[in-house]
Design an enzyme around this catalytic site. Sequence first.
Site, PDB file in Angstrom:
ATOM      1  N   VAL A  82      25.166  42.432  57.804  1.00 29.51           N
ATOM      2  CA  VAL A  82      24.553  43.484  57.000  1.00 29.51           C
ATOM      3  C   VAL A  82      23.272  42.950  56.362  1.00 29.51           C
ATOM      4  CG1 VAL A  82      24.858  45.110  55.119  1.00 29.51           C
ATOM      5  CG2 VAL A  82      26.820  44.459  56.524  1.00 29.51           C
ATOM      6  N   LYS A  83      22.198  43.666  56.631  1.00 24.65           N
ATOM      7  CA  LYS A  83      20.897  43.281  56.083  1.00 24.65           C
ATOM      8  C   LYS A  83      20.687  43.985  54.749  1.00 24.65           C
ATOM      9  CE  LYS A  83      16.902  42.504  58.998  1.00 24.65           C
ATOM     10  NZ  LYS A  83      16.000  43.157  59.971  1.00 24.65           N
ATOM     11  N   ILE A  84      20.352  43.199  53.743  1.00 24.69           N
ATOM     12  CA  ILE A  84      20.122  43.772  52.414  1.00 24.69           C
ATOM     13  C   ILE A  84      18.773  43.285  51.892  1.00 24.69           C
ATOM     14  CG2 ILE A  84      21.012  43.894  50.032  1.00 24.69           C
ATOM     15  CD1 ILE A  84      23.740  43.726  51.140  1.00 24.69           C
TER      16      ILE A  84
END
Length: 219
Positions: free
Chosen positions: A83-85
């Site tokens: 997951v890219k945040i």
Amino acid sequence: MKIFLDTARIDEVKQWVDTGLVDGITTNPSHLSTQGDQPTQIIAQLSQLLPNKPISVQVTEHEPEAVYKQAHAIARLGPSIVVKIPCKREYYSIIGRLVEEGVLVNVTLVFTLEQSLFMCKLGAHYISPFIGRWDDLDVDGSQILYRIRAMIDTYHYNTQLLAASLRHMRHLHAAIAARVDIVTLPVTLLEQATGHLLTDAGDKKFTQDWQKLSGAIFP
Ligand code: G3P
């Protein structure tokens, strides 16, 4: 060093997966927005093309609790989904929580050494400094890679350094020289890096010379 493709295009991934060079994929909302209105299906197709390889998928919510929930929902899309945040202060606490809860996290839109240090402290699995976007501001973006590498090695963090927003060969050369763990490349750059005029010219010359033997059986 691992090589990821920076794309959400199925045709591009299909084209490159057989080369054996592709260790993962990074997508972002810009990439996915060009591939129709079924982004979840695109992610599923990418996962099928590269089973067990990390595929980064970015959150699109903004309010921290919504980002946290969406991050878990994205992580449930598959065991190798990362997951890219975005590296924004309001997300720091949820980045730490997600890491503790076993979600693979790639912190994106990283621009400084300090941001990199903070994300390492929070235990992010990957940090993605954006090189080309520094260059857009007339700053040599690749220099940050050397400093981040030294910082990670000095303090023995486990975070992987993923060089992103690479636009041309000089960026790729700098990323290799800076000993990054991963580069994510647009297909245009991988195409450029895997071909060379002199290789093609040399191959043509060897072929022409060999044809002078006219029909020799070899070996
Ligand atoms: O992985 C991040 C990358 O997609 C950003 O590249 O060229 O839009 O700065 P760029």
